[in-house]
Design an enzyme around this catalytic site. Structure first.
Site, PDB file in Angstrom:
ATOM      1  N   ASN A  43       0.848  -1.193   0.000  1.00  0.00           N
ATOM      2  CA  ASN A  43       0.000   0.000   0.000  1.00  0.00           C
ATOM      3  C   ASN A  43       0.884   1.243   0.000  1.00  0.00           C
ATOM      4  O   ASN A  43       1.911   1.305   0.670  1.00  0.00           O
ATOM      5  CB  ASN A  43      -1.014   0.011   1.155  1.00  0.00           C
ATOM      6  CG  ASN A  43      -0.415  -0.145   2.526  1.00  0.00           C
ATOM      7  OD1 ASN A  43       0.651  -0.721   2.693  1.00  0.00           O
ATOM      8  ND2 ASN A  43      -1.115   0.364   3.525  1.00  0.00           N
ATOM      9  N   ILE A  44       0.478   2.204  -0.813  1.00  0.00           N
ATOM     10  CA  ILE A  44       1.196   3.478  -0.912  1.00  0.00           C
ATOM     11  C   ILE A  44       0.160   4.571  -0.666  1.00  0.00           C
ATOM     12  O   ILE A  44      -0.721   4.796  -1.513  1.00  0.00           O
ATOM     13  CB  ILE A  44       1.853   3.646  -2.298  1.00  0.00           C
ATOM     14  CG1 ILE A  44       2.788   2.461  -2.597  1.00  0.00           C
ATOM     15  CG2 ILE A  44       2.616   4.982  -2.362  1.00  0.00           C
ATOM     16  CD1 ILE A  44       3.327   2.428  -4.028  1.00  0.00           C
ATOM     17  N   GLU A  45       0.238   5.185   0.510  1.00  0.00           N
ATOM     18  CA  GLU A  45      -0.782   6.162   0.903  1.00  0.00           C
ATOM     19  C   GLU A  45      -0.427   7.559   0.410  1.00  0.00           C
ATOM     20  O   GLU A  45       0.672   7.811  -0.081  1.00  0.00           O
ATOM     21  CB  GLU A  45      -0.971   6.117   2.424  1.00  0.00           C
ATOM     22  CG  GLU A  45      -1.487   4.751   2.863  1.00  0.00           C
ATOM     23  CD  GLU A  45      -1.834   4.677   4.342  1.00  0.00           C
ATOM     24  OE1 GLU A  45      -1.457   5.582   5.111  1.00  0.00           O
ATOM     25  OE2 GLU A  45      -2.487   3.680   4.720  1.00  0.00           O
ATOM     26  N   GLU A  56      -2.512  -5.078  -3.212  1.00  0.00           N
ATOM     27  CA  GLU A  56      -2.898  -6.049  -4.241  1.00  0.00           C
ATOM     28  C   GLU A  56      -2.927  -5.398  -5.626  1.00  0.00           C
ATOM     29  O   GLU A  56      -2.414  -5.942  -6.604  1.00  0.00           O
ATOM     30  CB  GLU A  56      -4.290  -6.627  -3.940  1.00  0.00           C
ATOM     31  CG  GLU A  56      -4.409  -7.339  -2.615  1.00  0.00           C
ATOM     32  CD  GLU A  56      -4.808  -6.427  -1.463  1.00  0.00           C
ATOM     33  OE1 GLU A  56      -4.318  -5.275  -1.398  1.00  0.00           O
ATOM     34  OE2 GLU A  56      -5.603  -6.863  -0.622  1.00  0.00           O
ATOM     35  N   CYS A 108     -10.013  -4.221  -4.885  1.00  0.00           N
ATOM     36  CA  CYS A 108      -8.949  -5.141  -5.318  1.00  0.00           C
ATOM     37  C   CYS A 108      -9.535  -6.448  -5.841  1.00  0.00           C
ATOM     38  O   CYS A 108      -9.024  -7.026  -6.810  1.00  0.00           O
ATOM     39  CB  CYS A 108      -7.974  -5.395  -4.172  1.00  0.00           C
ATOM     40  SG  CYS A 108      -6.959  -3.938  -3.807  1.00  0.00           S
TER      41      CYS A 108
END
Ligand code: THU
Length: 152
Positions: A43-45, A56, A108
């Protein structure tokens, strides 16, 4: 071909790389292609929140953008930032038993549906290389939206 336990373990090992300064929840996914290639996603916030991407989709988009579309399985894990500091994680790469499995979000699952055969694609959730469960996409995402709904 890599086994599912190792795929999950590789996902766990990569959890510290996840960029999650807002939720402090780290997610990691390892996608296995039919030719044995593996793609990692995390995850890249983002401070604006909505541009955030899940682990995913990060893995799937990396693979598709590199010309891969034939997927066998994805291992998905998630845990809190605090847990990454525990000896359990650092020494054993084992996720908390009580924490439960971190399943893919609906968006996802829809992206998996786009590229994977729901009868065959495996989603691996668990806590360690020797403690995991394998689900078929069709069981985690029944009545999915698809090209047929568009009349195609
Ligand atoms: N997240 C994922 O990476 N995958 C999922 O399937 C569920 C949620 C991330 C998004 C966000 O950065 C954080 O977990 C908390 O929702």
């Amino acid at each position: 071909m890599i086994d599912y336990g190792r795929l999950l373990e590789m996902a766990i090992e990569k959890l510290p790389d996840s960029y999650a300064p807002y939720s402090h929840f780290h997610c990691s996914a390892m996608l296995l292609c039919s030719d044995g290639t593996v793609f990692h996603g995390m995850n890249i916030e983002n401070a604006a929140y909505t541009p955030t991407i899940c682990a995913e989709r990060c893995a799937i988009f990396k693979a598709v953008s590199e010309g891969h579309r034939d997927f066998v399985a994805i291992a998905v894990v998630g845990c809190s930032e605090e847990f990454l500091e525990t000896e359990d994680f650092k020494r054993e790469h084992r996720l908390p038993k009580g924490g439960g499995e971190s399943g893919p979000c609906g968006v996802c699952r829809q992206v998996m549906q786009e590229f994977c055969d729901p009868e065959r694609f495996d989603i691996i959730l668990g806590h360690s290389a020797d403690d995991y469960t394998v689900y078929k996409l069709k069981d985690l995402y029944p009545h999915a939206f698809g090209p047929a709904d568009l009349g195609l």
